[in-house]
Motif scaffolding. Structure first.
Motif, PDB file in Angstrom:
ATOM      1  N   VAL A 105       0.850  -1.203   0.000  1.00 44.68           N
ATOM      2  CA  VAL A 105       0.000   0.000   0.000  1.00 44.68           C
ATOM      3  C   VAL A 105       0.878   1.243   0.000  1.00 44.68           C
ATOM      4  CG1 VAL A 105      -1.725   1.307   1.282  1.00 44.68           C
ATOM      5  CG2 VAL A 105      -1.890  -1.183   1.173  1.00 44.68           C
ATOM      6  N   ASP A 106       0.722   2.069  -1.018  1.00 42.31           N
ATOM      7  CA  ASP A 106       1.352   3.390  -1.029  1.00 42.31           C
ATOM      8  C   ASP A 106       0.257   4.395  -1.372  1.00 42.31           C
ATOM      9  OD1 ASP A 106       0.867   3.019  -3.713  1.00 42.31           O
ATOM     10  OD2 ASP A 106       2.967   2.832  -4.289  1.00 42.31           O
ATOM     11  N   ASP A 107       0.645   5.649  -1.583  1.00 44.88           N
ATOM     12  CA  ASP A 107      -0.380   6.674  -1.842  1.00 44.88           C
ATOM     13  C   ASP A 107      -1.192   6.347  -3.093  1.00 44.88           C
ATOM     14  OD1 ASP A 107       0.399   8.011   0.362  1.00 44.88           O
ATOM     15  OD2 ASP A 107       1.579   9.529  -0.697  1.00 44.88           O
ATOM     16  N   HIS A 108      -0.489   5.773  -4.084  1.00 40.87           N
ATOM     17  CA  HIS A 108      -1.165   5.426  -5.335  1.00 40.87           C
ATOM     18  C   HIS A 108      -2.290   4.411  -5.067  1.00 40.87           C
ATOM     19  CE1 HIS A 108      -1.853   4.270  -9.451  1.00 40.87           C
ATOM     20  NE2 HIS A 108      -1.550   3.023  -9.170  1.00 40.87           N
ATOM     21  N   VAL A 109      -1.982   3.386  -4.262  1.00 39.52           N
ATOM     22  CA  VAL A 109      -2.981   2.355  -3.960  1.00 39.52           C
ATOM     23  C   VAL A 109      -4.105   2.940  -3.104  1.00 39.52           C
ATOM     24  CG1 VAL A 109      -3.356   0.185  -2.710  1.00 39.52           C
ATOM     25  CG2 VAL A 109      -1.416   0.407  -4.284  1.00 39.52           C
ATOM     26  N   ARG A 110      -3.753   3.807  -2.160  1.00 34.16           N
ATOM     27  CA  ARG A 110      -4.802   4.442  -1.342  1.00 34.16           C
ATOM     28  C   ARG A 110      -5.770   5.238  -2.223  1.00 34.16           C
ATOM     29  NH1 ARG A 110      -1.262   4.168   3.159  1.00 34.16           N
ATOM     30  NH2 ARG A 110       0.199   5.583   2.142  1.00 34.16           N
ATOM     31  N   ASP A 111      -5.228   5.955  -3.206  1.00 31.15           N
ATOM     32  CA  ASP A 111      -6.085   6.699  -4.150  1.00 31.15           C
ATOM     33  C   ASP A 111      -7.003   5.755  -4.905  1.00 31.15           C
ATOM     34  OD1 ASP A 111      -4.862   8.999  -3.493  1.00 31.15           O
ATOM     35  OD2 ASP A 111      -3.791   9.275  -5.399  1.00 31.15           O
ATOM     36  N   TYR A 268       5.254  -7.585  -7.314  1.00 34.67           N
ATOM     37  CA  TYR A 268       4.204  -6.785  -7.948  1.00 34.67           C
ATOM     38  C   TYR A 268       3.799  -5.628  -7.023  1.00 34.67           C
ATOM     39  CZ  TYR A 268      -0.436  -5.530  -9.668  1.00 34.67           C
ATOM     40  OH  TYR A 268      -1.527  -4.848 -10.123  1.00 34.67           O
ATOM     41  N   GLY A 269       3.793  -4.448  -7.563  1.00 34.51           N
ATOM     42  CA  GLY A 269       3.305  -3.310  -6.774  1.00 34.51           C
ATOM     43  C   GLY A 269       4.367  -2.610  -5.953  1.00 34.51           C
ATOM     44  N   ALA A 270       5.519  -3.259  -5.734  1.00 35.04           N
ATOM     45  CA  ALA A 270       6.586  -2.598  -4.971  1.00 35.04           C
ATOM     46  C   ALA A 270       7.318  -1.652  -5.916  1.00 35.04           C
ATOM     47  CB  ALA A 270       7.537  -3.632  -4.400  1.00 35.04           C
ATOM     48  N   SER A 271       7.510  -0.409  -5.498  1.00 42.16           N
ATOM     49  CA  SER A 271       8.192   0.528  -6.388  1.00 42.16           C
ATOM     50  C   SER A 271       9.687   0.196  -6.423  1.00 42.16           C
ATOM     51  CB  SER A 271       7.963   1.960  -5.924  1.00 42.16           C
ATOM     52  OG  SER A 271       8.473   2.121  -4.620  1.00 42.16           O
ATOM     53  N   THR A 272      10.354   0.660  -7.486  1.00 41.15           N
ATOM     54  CA  THR A 272      11.804   0.482  -7.617  1.00 41.15           C
ATOM     55  C   THR A 272      12.439   1.863  -7.752  1.00 41.15           C
ATOM     56  OG1 THR A 272      11.660   0.368 -10.039  1.00 41.15           O
ATOM     57  CG2 THR A 272      11.525  -1.737  -8.815  1.00 41.15           C
ATOM     58  N   GLY A 286       5.375  16.029 -19.375  1.00 38.77           N
ATOM     59  CA  GLY A 286       3.930  16.166 -19.179  1.00 38.77           C
ATOM     60  C   GLY A 286       3.221  14.844 -18.988  1.00 38.77           C
ATOM     61  N   LEU A 287       3.961  13.807 -18.572  1.00 40.65           N
ATOM     62  CA  LEU A 287       3.357  12.480 -18.417  1.00 40.65           C
ATOM     63  C   LEU A 287       3.142  12.150 -16.957  1.00 40.65           C
ATOM     64  CD1 LEU A 287       5.432  10.403 -20.968  1.00 40.65           C
ATOM     65  CD2 LEU A 287       3.073  11.225 -21.190  1.00 40.65           C
ATOM     66  N   GLU A 288       1.983  11.557 -16.677  1.00 32.87           N
ATOM     67  CA  GLU A 288       1.668  11.123 -15.327  1.00 32.87           C
ATOM     68  C   GLU A 288       1.749   9.597 -15.266  1.00 32.87           C
ATOM     69  OE1 GLU A 288      -0.430  12.872 -11.811  1.00 32.87           O
ATOM     70  OE2 GLU A 288      -1.648  13.142 -13.604  1.00 32.87           O
ATOM     71  N   LEU A 289       2.887   9.095 -14.840  1.00 28.64           N
ATOM     72  CA  LEU A 289       3.051   7.643 -14.715  1.00 28.64           C
ATOM     73  C   LEU A 289       2.629   7.218 -13.308  1.00 28.64           C
ATOM     74  CD1 LEU A 289       6.553   7.166 -16.423  1.00 28.64           C
ATOM     75  CD2 LEU A 289       4.283   7.353 -17.477  1.00 28.64           C
ATOM     76  N   GLU A 290       2.603   5.917 -13.068  1.00 31.60           N
ATOM     77  CA  GLU A 290       2.384   5.388 -11.709  1.00 31.60           C
ATOM     78  C   GLU A 290       3.486   4.363 -11.453  1.00 31.60           C
ATOM     79  OE1 GLU A 290       1.456   1.988 -12.072  1.00 31.60           O
ATOM     80  OE2 GLU A 290       1.771   2.641 -14.167  1.00 31.60           O
ATOM     81  N   PRO A 291       3.730   4.020 -10.175  1.00 31.16           N
ATOM     82  CA  PRO A 291       4.908   3.197  -9.860  1.00 31.16           C
ATOM     83  C   PRO A 291       4.800   1.724 -10.238  1.00 31.16           C
ATOM     84  CG  PRO A 291       3.718   3.814  -7.842  1.00 31.16           C
ATOM     85  CD  PRO A 291       3.053   4.533  -8.962  1.00 31.16           C
ATOM     86  N   VAL A 292       3.588   1.187 -10.448  1.00 30.76           N
ATOM     87  CA  VAL A 292       3.399  -0.266 -10.556  1.00 30.76           C
ATOM     88  C   VAL A 292       3.718  -0.794 -11.961  1.00 30.76           C
ATOM     89  CG1 VAL A 292       1.761  -2.169 -10.202  1.00 30.76           C
ATOM     90  CG2 VAL A 292       1.607  -0.099  -8.790  1.00 30.76           C
ATOM     91  N   TYR A 293       3.325  -0.052 -12.996  1.00 26.59           N
ATOM     92  CA  TYR A 293       3.468  -0.532 -14.378  1.00 26.59           C
ATOM     93  C   TYR A 293       4.343   0.399 -15.215  1.00 26.59           C
ATOM     94  CZ  TYR A 293      -0.821  -3.136 -13.198  1.00 26.59           C
ATOM     95  OH  TYR A 293      -1.745  -3.949 -12.617  1.00 26.59           O
ATOM     96  N   THR A 294       3.813   1.592 -15.456  1.00 28.31           N
ATOM     97  CA  THR A 294       4.448   2.473 -16.444  1.00 28.31           C
ATOM     98  C   THR A 294       5.825   2.958 -16.005  1.00 28.31           C
ATOM     99  OG1 THR A 294       2.975   4.161 -15.505  1.00 28.31           O
ATOM    100  CG2 THR A 294       2.403   3.267 -17.649  1.00 28.31           C
ATOM    101  N   ALA A 295       6.011   3.219 -14.699  1.00 29.63           N
ATOM    102  CA  ALA A 295       7.326   3.686 -14.233  1.00 29.63           C
ATOM    103  C   ALA A 295       8.385   2.637 -14.571  1.00 29.63           C
ATOM    104  CB  ALA A 295       7.301   3.956 -12.732  1.00 29.63           C
ATOM    105  N   LYS A 296       8.038   1.348 -14.403  1.00 31.21           N
ATOM    106  CA  LYS A 296       9.008   0.280 -14.661  1.00 31.21           C
ATOM    107  C   LYS A 296       9.271   0.132 -16.170  1.00 31.21           C
ATOM    108  CE  LYS A 296       8.025  -1.948 -10.257  1.00 31.21           C
ATOM    109  NZ  LYS A 296       7.403  -3.065  -9.497  1.00 31.21           N
ATOM    110  N   GLY A 322      -8.850  13.251 -13.109  1.00 32.50           N
ATOM    111  CA  GLY A 322      -9.070  14.022 -11.890  1.00 32.50           C
ATOM    112  C   GLY A 322      -7.780  14.194 -11.107  1.00 32.50           C
ATOM    113  N   PRO A 323      -7.897  14.796  -9.913  1.00 29.86           N
ATOM    114  CA  PRO A 323      -6.712  15.104  -9.133  1.00 29.86           C
ATOM    115  C   PRO A 323      -5.959  13.841  -8.697  1.00 29.86           C
ATOM    116  CG  PRO A 323      -8.723  15.717  -7.927  1.00 29.86           C
ATOM    117  CD  PRO A 323      -9.151  15.162  -9.230  1.00 29.86           C
ATOM    118  N   GLN A 324      -4.645  13.895  -8.743  1.00 34.95           N
ATOM    119  CA  GLN A 324      -3.795  12.773  -8.352  1.00 34.95           C
ATOM    120  C   GLN A 324      -3.079  13.127  -7.064  1.00 34.95           C
ATOM    121  OE1 GLN A 324      -2.406   9.644 -10.291  1.00 34.95           O
ATOM    122  NE2 GLN A 324      -4.594   9.886 -10.238  1.00 34.95           N
TER     123      GLN A 324
END
Ligand SMILES: *Cc1c(COP(=O)(O)O)cnc(C)c1O
Length: 327
Positions: A105-111, A268-272, A286-296, A322-324
């Motif tokens: 659980v990180d902020d991304h998952v809480r959202d 899975y789901g742990a950021s690197t 201008g890209l909004e990635l997330e830690p689980v898929y696109t960041a990797k 919407g807001p991130q």
């Protein structure tokens, strides 16, 4: 009209349009002179976007055709897929039951959990995949309607029907190449979380006659995901098209895909660290990635671009709206 319908006018392929095609392509200067982006985040409406919406364009009408009013699917508690299914399903008369397994659980998952709470999804949480598997038959029975069980979809919506979304996207890439919006990519890089995106691209690119190779950055270790598994799904999708009266004769081989789990990190789901650095760097574009898929996947592009002779196309599969809160 989709590229698939164009290609196979006689085929029986029920479809509901949920996003505008084609999604935009552009050069990503700061990632190297040969790196291009296909921005799948643009696909979808104002509630949620990204790669899962392309799959739902084919899954939702399939549910209706089977006379189902309930979807049952599985994922991690941060599931983008489950959220997209709940939101788009609701707009099309379907309720969505989710069996979710804990993930870091990180902020991304809480959202994501907050969004799920507002989505109308019927959420059931489990501490492990094993516990979810034990509970699944009971959930199917609990949410049956008369004699009909809910329409079961695998994690990520990666059934052959869902995978049609990325066969269509592969044909779309070929169309963008032909119309001069994009040079023919040597490789297309995508995260692999449940295989549908990579498998669909393999089929679509080959069908279109492009020599582009698919590079899959495996980010999920909760079930087996390798070249064999992805290729099997690709060929099952070809079989589905054939059963639906599409005249298609492509055969995919494991050697058509490069798959690596070098960027997965601990699970899975742990950021690197490389992923978080890529996520930060992508903000400048201008890209909004997330830690689980696109960041990797974007971390991988940094290594792949310098050793690739031709253009590298990377998909931004994440479509937040919407807001991130994640930062
Ligand atoms: C689900 C997901 C993926 C992985 O796609 P699959 O088709 O499940 O392999 C990639 N990126 C994002 C943002 C996702 O939500």
């Amino acid at each position: 009209m989709t590229f698939l319908h164009d290609r196979f006018p006689g085929a029986d392929l029920p479809h509901v349009p949920l996003g505008a095609r084609p999604t935009p392509v552009r050069r990503l200067e700061s990632w190297g002179s040969n790196v291009w982006l296909k921005d799948e985040s643009a696909f979808g409406d104002g509630h949620w976007g990204g790669n899962k919406v392309r799959k739902l364009e084919w899954i939702i009408p399939e549910a209706h055709r089977r006379g189902r009013r309930t979807l049952f699917t599985v994922g991690g508690i941060g599931t983008h897929w489950g959220l997209a299914a709940a939101l788009y399903g609701r707009e099309h008369g379907l309720r969505t039951v989710l069996g979710l397994v804990d993930q870091p659980v990180d902020d991304h998952v809480r959202d994501q959990l907050a969004r799920l709470g507002a989505s109308g999804a019927l959420v059931h949480r489990y501490p492990s995949v094993g516990r979810l598997k034990l509970a699944a038959p009971g959930l199917l029975l609990r949410y049956r309607e008369g004699l009909r069980l809910p329409y079961y979809l695998p994690a990520g919506g990666s059934s052959p029907v869902g995978t049609l979304g990325y066969v269509d996207a592969g044909l779309e890439i070929a169309d963008q190449v032909r119309s001069g919006m994009l040079p023919e990519p040597a490789v297309v890089v995508t995260p692999v979380g449940s295989a549908g995106t990579a498998a669909g691209l393999m089929v679509g690119l080959q069908l279109a006659g492009l020599a582009t190779r698919v590079v899959g950055i495996v980010v999920n270790d909760s079930f087996r995901l390798d070249a064999e598994v992805v290729t099997r799904l690709a060929n099952a999708t070809v079989d589905l098209l054939r059963r639906r009266n599409a005249e298609i004769d492509v055969v995919l081989h494991e050697s058509d895909l490069d798959a690596t789990d070098d960027y997965l990190g601990s699970t899975y789901g742990a950021s690197t660290p490389e992923g978080l650095a890529a996520l930060e760097a992508a903000r400048a574009d201008g890209l909004e990635l997330e830690p689980v898929y696109t960041a990797k996947a974007f971390a991988a592009v940094r290594d792949i671009a310098p050793r690739t002779a031709g253009p590298v196309l990377v998909l931004n599969t994440h479509g937040p709206r919407g807001p991130q809160a994640f930062s």
